[in-house]
Design an enzyme around this catalytic site. Structure first.
Site, mmCIF file in Angstrom:
data_model
loop_
_atom_site.group_PDB
_atom_site.id
_atom_site.type_symbol
_atom_site.label_atom_id
_atom_site.label_comp_id
_atom_site.label_asym_id
_atom_site.label_seq_id
_atom_site.Cartn_x
_atom_site.Cartn_y
_atom_site.Cartn_z
ATOM 1 N N ASP A 40 23.823 28.882 -43.910
ATOM 2 C CA ASP A 40 23.909 30.024 -42.997
ATOM 3 C C ASP A 40 25.100 29.892 -42.049
ATOM 4 O OD1 ASP A 40 23.278 32.457 -41.918
ATOM 5 O OD2 ASP A 40 21.575 31.754 -40.718
ATOM 6 N N SER B 179 22.205 33.557 -32.150
ATOM 7 C CA SER B 179 22.563 33.096 -33.495
ATOM 8 C C SER B 179 24.068 32.920 -33.637
ATOM 9 C CB SER B 179 22.078 34.093 -34.550
ATOM 10 O OG SER B 179 20.678 34.067 -34.665
ATOM 11 N N HIS C 140 24.250 35.066 -41.319
ATOM 12 C CA HIS C 140 23.399 36.253 -41.159
ATOM 13 C C HIS C 140 23.877 37.162 -40.021
ATOM 14 C CE1 HIS C 140 21.098 33.800 -38.096
ATOM 15 N NE2 HIS C 140 21.025 34.980 -37.522
#
Length: 477
Positions: free
Chosen positions: A137, A210, A107
């Site tokens: 992911d 992230s 992402h």
């Protein structure tokens, strides 16, 4: 007196901390790992939004004000859509090889036209996308560098215990190269993916972290920081990192093939609950219960609905999650021994695995075969049932040629309602035998009662998805 007592307590706490291996400082570890952690900046072209703007009557004194507002938010002065604009996003990552392979979250780079990597030294390089895996992911990038890059290695996430120290590093809120420390709060967390295996940590993780690494005290990556649980988007001490033992396998496939290649067994399964175990006469409520076997490797190997998979490739299966991961991690095309329980007996089958990605791409719904209608109905187990017609099967989205009994009504006071059965569900098996006519179900009920069973196992389909439900036979008159 108070000062002496306070000093004694302080020394006692320090001694306890030392005995448990708490580090005096994370500085040495931070210095060791920092060169391998990177900041990631992505840019992409996005269409300007023209929706959601305020509606103002023509000639209103606020008309000019809102025209300016729309200009700043994606519309031109004449109301026409503005030109597409460039959007920038920030994230983190880490280098896993001296020749420039970098791991991050999917992402972080999804939809990006340009990916820029900033190293701890301040050097910046452009990155190319090698491959992605949206299911976990994870994304793999590659940079070209004239010199070997500092890198880190994956550790064994299975060795981490709740309470072990961990360190997170990344680019939180765009601040860049920030270190936070905490402990493993929980393991084996599931969020929403089929292959989820998250480590929960209280090490501060915020937006921008992230894709960054979660380290053990040996400087090995044991997780990839992926998500936070927060009411306002900030860290409240609940962060989630995808376990390294999942990531390592995904990265190896992305590096070799540019995509994932997961094993595919070709069955639909559910957990064996205590009531299902009792209805099937099983000694324990464990294993993966097969609810459907479409065309594929499992069917070719002889697996059937109602089989309970207890061992896969030599590894014991306790839950559906265990089997899903074991199958996915197995090489495509390999012949794997599968131990099942069928009608109280153990059998071993050999299944040659297919590839899940190909199976998902090839899924199609064929036409529904015609079947004569049977208008009669019966009330049993708190359900009003009728034989499935071809028209009903098509309306309910059932697989081709589905036969069984459709639920036309459910008593809200019944056990069936409490266990989730609803109008439109279709019962295709009872007592692990096919039911097509109403009499078939009545016969299975009688057999269960005569055998002293407390419950009857039903195979129920809803929109083509099957599951087993055990209903008590004590309520049957």
């Amino acid at each position: 007196m108070a000062a002496t007592l306070g000093l004694s307590l302080g020394l006692g706490q320090a001694d306890v901390a030392a005995a448990r291996g708490a580090p005096e400082s994370f500085a040495d570890l931070a210095e060791q790992i920092s060169p391998s952690v990177v900041n990631i900046t992505t840019t992409s072209v996005v269409a300007a939004s023209t929706e959601g703007g305020p509606m103002v009557p023509e000639g209103s004194p606020f008309e000019e004000f809102f025209k300016d507002f729309q200009d700043r938010n994606g519309q031109g002065g004449d109301g026409a859509p503005a030109e597409p604009r460039r959007s920038e996003a920030l994230g983190s990552g880490f280098v896993i090889s001296e020749d420039g392979y970098i791991v991050t979250n999917n992402h972080v780079i999804e939809g990006a036209d340009d990916i820029s990597i900033e190293f701890f030294s301040g050097e910046k390089l452009k990155a190319e996308l090698v491959g992605t895996d949206p299911k976990t992911d994870i994304a793999l990038l590659k940079v070209k560098s004239e010199k070997p890059l500092p890198f880190v290695q994956f550790g064994n996430s299975d060795l981490m215990r709740v309470g072990d120290w961990v360190v997170a590093m990344g680019n939180p809120l765009g601040q860049g190269f920030s270190v936070s420390a905490g402990i493993v709060s929980a393991r084996g967390r599931e969020l929403q993916g089929t292959y989820d295996d998250y480590i929960q940590t209280d090490a501060a993780i915020n937006r921008g972290n992230s894709g960054g690494p979660l380290f053990n005290m040996d400087g090995q990556v044991i997780g990839v920081n992926t998500a936070i649980l927060s009411p306002n988007g900030g860290s409240i001490g609940i962060g989630f990192s995808m376990a390294s033992n999942v990531v390592d396998k995904v990265v190896a496939q992305l590096k070799q093939f540019g995509e994932t290649r997961r094993g595919w067994l070709g069955v639909r399964i559910q957990d064996v609950t205590p009531d299902v175990a009792e209805a099937m006469g099983l000694a324990a409520s464990k294993g993966a219960l097969v609810t459907d076997v479409p065309e594929g490797p499992a069917k070719e190997a002889g697996l059937q609905a109602g089989d309970v998979i207890t061992t896969f490739d030599g590894k014991e299966i306790g839950t559906v999650r265990d089997l899903t991961r074991q199958v996915a991690d197995s090489p495509v095309g390999s012949a794997v021994p599968v131990i099942i329980l069928r009608e109280g007996k153990t059998e071993t089958l050999s299944v040659t695995l297919g590839r899940r990605e190909e199976a998902e791409a090839d899924e199609a719904v064929p036409a529904v075969a015609e079947k004569p209608a049977e208008p009669q109905s019966v009330e049993l187990l708190g359900l009003t049932l009728e034989p499935v017609t071809a028209d009903a099967a098509q309306q309910l989205g059932l697989p081709v040629g589905t036969e069984g009994l459709v639920v036309t009504k459910v008593s809200e006071e019944s056990e069936a309602f409490g266990k989730g059965l609803r109008q439109g569900d279709v019962i295709t098996e009872a007592g692990q035998q096919k039911v097509v006519r109403l009499q078939d179900l009545q016969d299975r009920l009688k057999e269960a009662k005569d055998a002293g069973r407390k419950s009857l196992l039903l195979l129920v389909r809803r929109g083509g998805d099957p599951r087993f439900v055990a209903l008590s036979v004590d309520e049957i008159k």
